[in-house]
Design an enzyme around this catalytic site. Structure first.
Site, PDB file in Angstrom:
ATOM      1  NE  ARG A 335      43.687  57.094  35.374  1.00 20.58           N
ATOM      2  CZ  ARG A 335      44.926  57.517  35.219  1.00 20.58           C
ATOM      3  NH1 ARG A 335      45.149  58.753  34.790  1.00 20.58           N
ATOM      4  NH2 ARG A 335      45.934  56.720  35.492  1.00 20.58           N
ATOM      5  CE  LYS A 357      23.051  46.676  30.975  1.00 23.47           C
ATOM      6  NZ  LYS A 357      22.387  45.379  30.763  1.00 23.47           N
ATOM      7  CD  GLU A 399      16.715  44.471  21.478  1.00 24.11           C
ATOM      8  OE1 GLU A 399      16.033  44.444  22.524  1.00 24.11           O
ATOM      9  OE2 GLU A 399      17.844  43.936  21.377  1.00 24.11           O
ATOM     10  CE  LYS A 440      18.487  50.649  27.482  1.00 23.76           C
ATOM     11  NZ  LYS A 440      19.413  49.975  26.602  1.00 23.76           N
ATOM     12  CD  GLU A 450      21.065  44.269  33.878  1.00 24.35           C
ATOM     13  OE1 GLU A 450      21.298  44.978  32.884  1.00 24.35           O
ATOM     14  OE2 GLU A 450      21.091  43.039  33.863  1.00 24.35           O
ATOM     15  NE  ARG A 454      20.249  49.242  31.812  1.00 27.30           N
ATOM     16  CZ  ARG A 454      21.096  50.158  31.403  1.00 27.30           C
ATOM     17  NH1 ARG A 454      21.552  51.060  32.239  1.00 27.30           N
ATOM     18  NH2 ARG A 454      21.491  50.195  30.151  1.00 27.30           N
ATOM     19  CG  ASN A 458      19.058  41.717  30.357  1.00 23.78           C
ATOM     20  OD1 ASN A 458      19.501  42.465  29.481  1.00 23.78           O
ATOM     21  ND2 ASN A 458      19.519  41.708  31.591  1.00 23.78           N
ATOM     22  CG  HIS A 461      18.334  40.415  25.420  1.00 21.75           C
ATOM     23  ND1 HIS A 461      17.023  40.725  25.166  1.00 21.75           N
ATOM     24  CD2 HIS A 461      19.072  41.303  24.700  1.00 21.75           C
ATOM     25  CE1 HIS A 461      16.967  41.761  24.345  1.00 21.75           C
ATOM     26  NE2 HIS A 461      18.198  42.124  24.047  1.00 21.75           N
ATOM     27  CG  HIS A 465      23.162  37.689  24.993  1.00 26.02           C
ATOM     28  ND1 HIS A 465      23.279  38.387  26.168  1.00 26.02           N
ATOM     29  CD2 HIS A 465      22.793  38.589  24.060  1.00 26.02           C
ATOM     30  CE1 HIS A 465      22.992  39.666  25.947  1.00 26.02           C
ATOM     31  NE2 HIS A 465      22.699  39.810  24.676  1.00 26.02           N
ATOM     32  CG  HIS A 480      21.528  41.666  19.289  1.00 25.01           C
ATOM     33  ND1 HIS A 480      21.929  40.826  20.303  1.00 25.01           N
ATOM     34  CD2 HIS A 480      20.730  42.607  19.884  1.00 25.01           C
ATOM     35  CE1 HIS A 480      21.415  41.234  21.449  1.00 25.01           C
ATOM     36  NE2 HIS A 480      20.692  42.319  21.229  1.00 25.01           N
TER      37      HIS A 480
END
Ligand SMILES: NC(=O)c1ccc[n+]([C@@H]2O[C@H](COP(=O)([O-])OP(=O)(O)OC[C@H]3O[C@@H](n4cnc5c(N)ncnc54)[C@H](O)[C@@H]3O)[C@@H](O)[C@H]2O)c1
Length: 582
Positions: A335, A357, A399, A440, A450, A454, A458, A461, A465, A480
């Site tokens: 957990r 993330k 990036e 960042k 987000e 935030r 992207n 992106h 993606h 990537h």
């Protein structure tokens, strides 16, 4: 007269004496500036005084604050001058004071927000100084000026509207300043670095980045989940000590991939051993395909088999794939266990290791299964990048560039001038990594989950993606960061098509990407044969889709991106058709 800069003088804090310590950098810059003063212009709250003081220190010249001088000359505060004599009288006094301070030679001079609006003052500054506009966004200014009640121009019923009106009125004139620097919520030293770098480019003195050292520290100050990002050399060797400081007697499950293990696992193990930390390595195959549910199960099993307890740590040693996978494993095992990121690719050091993330890919799309789970520490050892292939380094650079394109045009300018240094290693590389991490961290601190801003991260992106999905995450064809490079170009060309950004900006980005060996168009992906429909279909699974409409990050220009939540897929289709045909 201003007070002479000598110790023990009782002057207003704003104009307090500073230690003038000459360096090679200050000597070279001052020789190029001659008698000219550096004049900081911009809105209230743009940071002219605080940044000005640090800049003066760096250049080893006196610092003057025009407002403080006016107050001293009048023997009252600016609100009092406004109240008793009116704005017109204040402006005349301001003009006189600036005139006088400019006559004092090399210095840094912070001016009040309205000073540069006066044509005579602008002319005088152009004759005897070099003007720098500290340009800040509305939100940043509003947040900063709210903290102070001494802004006479904002004593209105609707200060937000007043500030917006002032911005509309003044920004076109401020834009006449010789240089523009984006003032934002980063350490003042970062802004000063950027000023020095822009100054040296403007004065044509090609000053090397002398200030940035071989290490840096960025704090991610989230309530209850604050952590440090340490950037520098030799951090693997000290990792044991730093991890031990996170909890007495902790054990560590190290998650890494076969390639990284070969290069860097031994150094980490030896450091943990020295710090008496029990550890167990979990080594998985490299590549995006490992960011899967199957591999997640293996990692979780590995952690449990090694008898790691809830208070122990998961250490992610590797690129973004390892960081995302190990971070997610930490989030769900027992957990929630704490985890440490030791990013070993440029991409992971500037992006994926920061911000919490974590997750894996699904057959339905990238990163669709995951959790927000902040690390307890990030150690970005720049030495690890020495074993990275040129291709992977370049991919991470996409990036880095992204941060300039989102909201930091001066950083993009800096990259254009310093990319060779970033690729070669040394202080320029550290500077690029820390600037990216600061950018960042600042966004994550404002919008951890987000819900708004935030999403800017992207940029490029949604396209990227989709490309990755279509090539089946086959790293041999497309990694990537390369997908992001093409995605950034698409985002700017799409913005151009919608009449938002100029073609020159898009071309400038493409030229820079080409210079560092990154792809700029979809057709350059090996074996590419998908059309616009297939790309749109791949995008439809993205998390950024709401009721059939797509959210894109678009741009009005370099450093001026925004969230566009309601893009019609048919506009995207037409753009892609044109792009694929070109
Ligand atoms: N969580 C986030 O916020 C976030 C942000 C951006 C990207 N990402 C994710 O990051 C992933 C991409 O990360 P990546 O580009 O680091 O990929 P990666 O982890 O696959 O690493 C790239 C390759 O470099 C090798 N490698 C790593 N470090 C090395 C080193 N020091 N020396 C030699 N080889 C080394 C790896 O074995 C791998 O083959 C994607 O899955 C992407 O979705 C996540």
């Amino acid at each position: 007269m201003t007070q002479p800069l000598r110790p023990g003088v009782d002057v207003n804090e704003a104009n307090a004496p500073i230690n003038l310590i000459e360096t090679e950098e200050s000597r070279v810059l001052k020789a190029a500036l001659g008698h000219r003063a550096i004049v900081l212009v911009g809105m209230m709250g743009a940071g002219k005084t605080s940044i000005g003081k640090r800049l003066a220190q760096r250049l080893a010249v006196p610092f003057n604050d025009a407002d403080a001088e006016i107050e001293r000359a009048a023997g009252m505060t600016i609100p009092e001058i406004f109240a008793s004599r009116g704005e017109a009288e204040f402006r005349l006094g301001e003009q006189r004071v600036i005139n006088r301070l400019l006559g004092e030679g090399a210095s840094v001079l912070a001016t009040g927000g309205g000073a540069f609006m006066n044509a005579d003052t602008r002319r005088r500054i152009a004759e005897s100084g070099l003007s720098i506009w500290l340009k800040a966004d509305f939100d940043v200014l509003m947040r900063r000026v709210k903290k102070r009640s001494n802004r006479p121009l904002l004593q209105t019923e609707d200060p937000e509207k007043t500030l917006r009106d002032l911005i509309d009125q003044r920004y076109p004139t401020y834009a006449e300043a010789t240089l523009t620097i984006h003032s934002r919520d980063v350490a003042h030293e970062v802004i000063v670095d950027e000023i020095i770098s822009e100054l040296s480019a403007h004065l044509g003195i090609g000053l090397p980045m002398t200030k940035t050292s071989s290490s840096d520290l960025v704090k991610v100050d989230l309530p209850g989940r604050a952590y440090d990002i340490v950037i520098g050399s030799g951090l693997l060797e000290s990792a044991g000590e730093r991890i031990a400081a996170l909890g007495k007697g902790v054990s560590a499950a190290i998650v890494t991939d076969e390639t990284v293990a070969q290069h860097h696992l031994a150094a980490l193990e030896s450091s943990l051993r020295k710090a008496d930390i029990r550890f167990a390595p979990i080594i998985i195959p490299p590549g995006e395909k490992s960011k899967s549910m199957t591999m997640l199960t293996k990692v979780v099993d590995g952690i449990l088999e090694a008898k790691m307890e809830r208070g122990d740590l998961v250490v992610a040693l590797g690129g973004g794939v390892i960081g995302d996978l190990a971070g997610f494993a930490a989030a769900i095992t027992r957990r929630g266990m704490r985890f440490v990121q030791i990013p070993t690719t440029l991409l992971a050091q500037v992006d994926s290791s920061v911000g919490g993330k974590t997750g894996v890919n699904s057959d339905h799309g990238k990163n669709l299964i995951g959790a927000f789970h902040q690390p307890s520490l990030v150690l970005a050892d720049v030495d690890c990048l020495d074993t990275l292939s040129k291709r992977e380094f370049a991919a991470g650079y996409a990036e880095v560039m992204k941060y300039g394109l989102i909201n930091d045009a001066p950083f993009f300018n800096w990259l254009e001038a310093h990319h060779e240094g970033v690729f070669a290693g040394g202080p320029d590389r550290v500077h690029a990594i820390s600037t990216s991490c600061r950018a960042k961290a600042a966004i994550v601190m404002r919008d951890e989950r987000e819900e708004g801003e935030r999403a800017l991260l992207n940029l490029g992106h949604t396209f990227a993606h989709a490309f990755e999905r279509i090539v089946g995450y086959d790293g041999a064809r497309l990694v990537h960061g390369e997908a992001v490079a093409i995605g950034l170009c698409c985002a700017f060309r799409f913005s151009q098509r919608l009449g938002l950004a100029s073609g020159q900006d898009a071309s400038r980005i493409e030229r820079h990407l080409e210079k560092v060996g990154l792809p700029t168009n979809i057709q350059s992906i090996p074996g590419w044969n998908a059309g616009s429909e297939q790309i749109l279909e791949a995008m439809a699974q993205d998390k950024k889709v709401k009721r059939g409409r797509l959210t894109f990050i678009l741009a009005r220009g370099i450093g001026d991106s925004f969230i566009a939540p309601d893009i019609d897929p048919s506009d995207v289709r037409s753009f892609l058709d044109e792009h694929l045909a070109s």
